[in-house]
Design an enzyme around this catalytic site. Structure first.
Site, PDB file in Angstrom:
ATOM      1  CE1 TYR A 146      -9.536 -49.886  -3.202  1.00 31.13           C
ATOM      2  CE2 TYR A 146     -11.529 -51.099  -2.664  1.00 31.13           C
ATOM      3  CZ  TYR A 146     -10.218 -51.088  -3.086  1.00 31.13           C
ATOM      4  OH  TYR A 146      -9.590 -52.272  -3.402  1.00 31.13           O
ATOM      5  CD  GLU A 148     -20.261 -45.121  -6.191  1.00 31.99           C
ATOM      6  OE1 GLU A 148     -20.096 -45.714  -7.260  1.00 31.99           O
ATOM      7  OE2 GLU A 148     -21.385 -44.983  -5.662  1.00 31.99           O
TER       8      GLU A 148
HETATM    9  P1  NAD Z   1      -1.205 -52.253  -1.803  1.00 36.09           P
HETATM   10  O1  NAD Z   1      -1.628 -51.004  -1.112  1.00 36.09           O
HETATM   11  O2  NAD Z   1      -0.219 -53.150  -1.129  1.00 36.09           O
HETATM   12  O3  NAD Z   1      -0.654 -51.938  -3.268  1.00 36.09           O
HETATM   13  C1  NAD Z   1      -1.089 -50.847  -4.037  1.00 36.09           C
HETATM   14  C2  NAD Z   1       0.143 -50.247  -4.697  1.00 36.09           C
HETATM   15  O4  NAD Z   1      -0.262 -49.141  -5.519  1.00 36.09           O
HETATM   16  C3  NAD Z   1       1.151 -49.692  -3.699  1.00 36.09           C
HETATM   17  O5  NAD Z   1       2.439 -50.140  -4.031  1.00 36.09           O
HETATM   18  C4  NAD Z   1       1.006 -48.183  -3.838  1.00 36.09           C
HETATM   19  O6  NAD Z   1       2.188 -47.484  -3.488  1.00 36.09           O
HETATM   20  C5  NAD Z   1       0.640 -48.062  -5.294  1.00 36.09           C
HETATM   21  N1  NAD Z   1      -0.071 -46.809  -5.624  1.00 36.09           N
HETATM   22  C6  NAD Z   1      -1.109 -46.242  -4.962  1.00 36.09           C
HETATM   23  N2  NAD Z   1      -1.494 -45.113  -5.579  1.00 36.09           N
HETATM   24  C7  NAD Z   1      -0.682 -44.961  -6.664  1.00 36.09           C
HETATM   25  C8  NAD Z   1      -0.577 -43.980  -7.692  1.00 36.09           C
HETATM   26  N3  NAD Z   1      -1.403 -42.926  -7.742  1.00 36.09           N
HETATM   27  N4  NAD Z   1       0.386 -44.138  -8.636  1.00 36.09           N
HETATM   28  C9  NAD Z   1       1.227 -45.203  -8.602  1.00 36.09           C
HETATM   29  N5  NAD Z   1       1.179 -46.167  -7.649  1.00 36.09           N
HETATM   30  C10 NAD Z   1       0.219 -46.046  -6.700  1.00 36.09           C
HETATM   31  O7  NAD Z   1      -2.552 -53.073  -2.121  1.00 36.09           O
HETATM   32  P2  NAD Z   1      -2.761 -54.521  -2.751  1.00 36.09           P
HETATM   33  O8  NAD Z   1      -3.508 -55.332  -1.765  1.00 36.09           O
HETATM   34  O9  NAD Z   1      -1.515 -55.049  -3.334  1.00 36.09           O
HETATM   35  O10 NAD Z   1      -3.788 -54.167  -3.921  1.00 36.09           O
HETATM   36  C11 NAD Z   1      -3.390 -54.075  -5.276  1.00 36.09           C
HETATM   37  C12 NAD Z   1      -4.617 -53.831  -6.141  1.00 36.09           C
HETATM   38  O11 NAD Z   1      -5.547 -54.911  -5.996  1.00 36.09           O
HETATM   39  C13 NAD Z   1      -5.365 -52.551  -5.794  1.00 36.09           C
HETATM   40  O12 NAD Z   1      -5.810 -51.947  -6.977  1.00 36.09           O
HETATM   41  C14 NAD Z   1      -6.539 -53.059  -4.985  1.00 36.09           C
HETATM   42  O13 NAD Z   1      -7.638 -52.181  -5.098  1.00 36.09           O
HETATM   43  C15 NAD Z   1      -6.817 -54.397  -5.634  1.00 36.09           C
HETATM   44  N6  NAD Z   1      -7.517 -55.298  -4.709  1.00 36.09           N
HETATM   45  C16 NAD Z   1      -6.872 -55.844  -3.625  1.00 36.09           C
HETATM   46  C17 NAD Z   1      -7.562 -56.676  -2.752  1.00 36.09           C
HETATM   47  C18 NAD Z   1      -6.895 -57.301  -1.560  1.00 36.09           C
HETATM   48  O14 NAD Z   1      -7.564 -57.997  -0.788  1.00 36.09           O
HETATM   49  N7  NAD Z   1      -5.621 -57.138  -1.337  1.00 36.09           N
HETATM   50  C19 NAD Z   1      -8.910 -56.952  -2.985  1.00 36.09           C
HETATM   51  C20 NAD Z   1      -9.539 -56.355  -4.085  1.00 36.09           C
HETATM   52  C21 NAD Z   1      -8.828 -55.555  -4.960  1.00 36.09           C
END
Ligand code: NAD
Ligand code: UDP
Ligand code: UDP
Length: 313
Positions: A146, A148
């Site tokens: 995640y 990297e």
């Molecule tokens: P989440 O897991 O609820 O949402 C991620 C979404 O991406 C899911 O709907 C999943 O099905 C989809 N997904 C995963 N791999 C995929 C692929 N290869 N192709 C298409 N869709 C794919 O997580 P979230 O909390 O909503 O996070 C959303 C984004 O924000 C992510 O990129 C995460 O790294 C980033 N982020 C979130 C947080 C947090 O605290 N929630 C903090 C930092 C960064």
């Protein structure tokens, strides 16, 4: 009136579903792309009747040819439990996903926002974390797929910007919580609330004195949209998070108070490479985006608890 066409990858996830709702409310035409690995159709089911909303099952590690004005690239599992389930796919999603979405942005001239993360700082030796800090990341541990992956995605964004003039917006998002988090997501806020509502033990990993800073999802979405709408020379990275810092024990006690639960705190082993402390320095967001979070932890937790009451029996 021209409707902006906006692609949201990971749009059926926790943050993505709130973003789709907000962009539709602003009058945009929204294409939600998701492979439903951690996202749920239920998160966006209420949007399907809107003629400006469309959903496409697709994995961003494969090319995608659509015509849009803006791209929010959120596709990537975010909870340690889920991103460590298939670590190779996690890195592919961040890296191949970024290449494909940047290739798309380059071809159609779209602005592209990257949901980067505080994890690029790893287990930080500088506190709070400003954007200038390069981080302290283990390249070969369980969290590396995640951390990297997201760091390489940032590299790609800045190289597309320098090499091809792509209009990029890189935000480093700190821990965010709110309605639509998956109940089995494994992240601390959803775990504690579900455990408290069920009367199960509250699982404190390690001594519970490690800290995190929790941002309510509405505040985050506001920051993301402001960043996308900022001038072309605003590339980031910009931290978006709430500087309020709490230990996991403080979080557990607050959840118990707000739910009225009698659950007991129990100690569990600390996962490998678990960062000791985390707090955003949001000076850039304040100065450049004129943004700062407004929702206090207790108020955001009340909304989140109300959501989980509707889905936990
Ligand atoms: P989440 O897991 O609820 O949402 C991620 C979404 O991406 C899911 O709907 C999943 O099905 C989809 N997904 C995963 N791999 C995929 C692929 N290869 N192709 C298409 N869709 C794919 O997580 P979230 O909390 O909503 O996070 C959303 C984004 O924000 C992510 O990129 C995460 O790294 C980033 N982020 C979130 C947080 C947090 O605290 N929630 C903090 C930092 C960064
Ligand atoms: N790509 C895509 N949609 C597009 C344009 C490109 O998915 O509309 C993908 C394409 O398959 C390629 C990647 O984005 O693998 C990078 O594209 P770029 O044009 O930067 O590189 P190249 O095609 O020259 O390798
Ligand atoms: N954590 C905990 N109990 C849980 C889940 C998580 O004590 O049931 C701790 C975890 O060890 C970490 C913090 O809470 O120190 C935040 O974990 P989360 O998985 O939510 O996010 P991240 O570690 O990626 O910030």
């Amino acid at each position: 009136m021209y409707r902006r066409k906006i692609l949201v990858t990971g749009g059926a996830g926790f943050i993505g579903s709130h973003l789709c709702e907000r962009l539709l409310a602003e009058g945009a035409d929204v294409l939600c792309v998701d492979n439903f690995f951690t996202g749920q159709k239920a998160n966006v089911a209420h949007l399907l009747s809107n003629p400006n909303f469309e959903i496409q099952r697709h994995d961003v590690t494969f090319p995608l040819y659509v015509e849009v004005d803006e791209i929010y690239n959120l596709a990537c599992p975010a909870s340690p439990v889920h991103y460590q389930h298939d670590p190779v796919q996690t890195t592919k999603t961040s890296v191949h996903g970024a290449i494909n979405m940047l290739g798309l942005a380059k071809r159609v001239g779209a602005r592209i926002f990257q949901a980067s993360t505080s994890e690029v700082y790893g287990d930080p030796s500088v506190h709070p974390q400003p954007e200038e800090y390069w981080g302290n990341v283990n390249p070969i541990g369980f969290r590396s797929c995640y951390d990297e992956g997201k760091r390489c995605a940032e590299t790609l964004f800045f190289d597309y910007h320098r090499q091809h003039g792509t209009k990029i917006k890189v935000a480093r998002i700190f821990n965010t919580y709110g309605p639509n988090m998956h109940p089995n997501d494994g992240r601390v806020v959803s775990n504690f609330i579900v455990q408290a509502l069920k009367g199960d033990n509250i699982t404190i990993y390690g001594d519970g004195l490690q800290t995190r800073s929790f941002c309510y999802v509405d505040d985050l979405i506001d920051g993301m949209v402001r960043m996308m709408d900022s001038a072309d020379n605003v590339t980031g990275p910009i931290n978006i998070g709430n500087p309020g810092e709490f230990t996991m024990i403080q979080l557990a006690e607050t959840v118990l108070k707000l739910t009225g639960s009698k659950s007991k705190l129990v100690r569990m082993p600390l996962p490998e490479d678990d960062p000791r402390q985390r707090q955003p320095d949001i000076t850039r967001a304040r100065n450049i985006l004129k943004w700062e979070p407004k929702v206090q932890l207790e108020d955001g937790l009340k909304e989140t608890i109300a959501y989980f009451r509707t889905i936990v029996g």
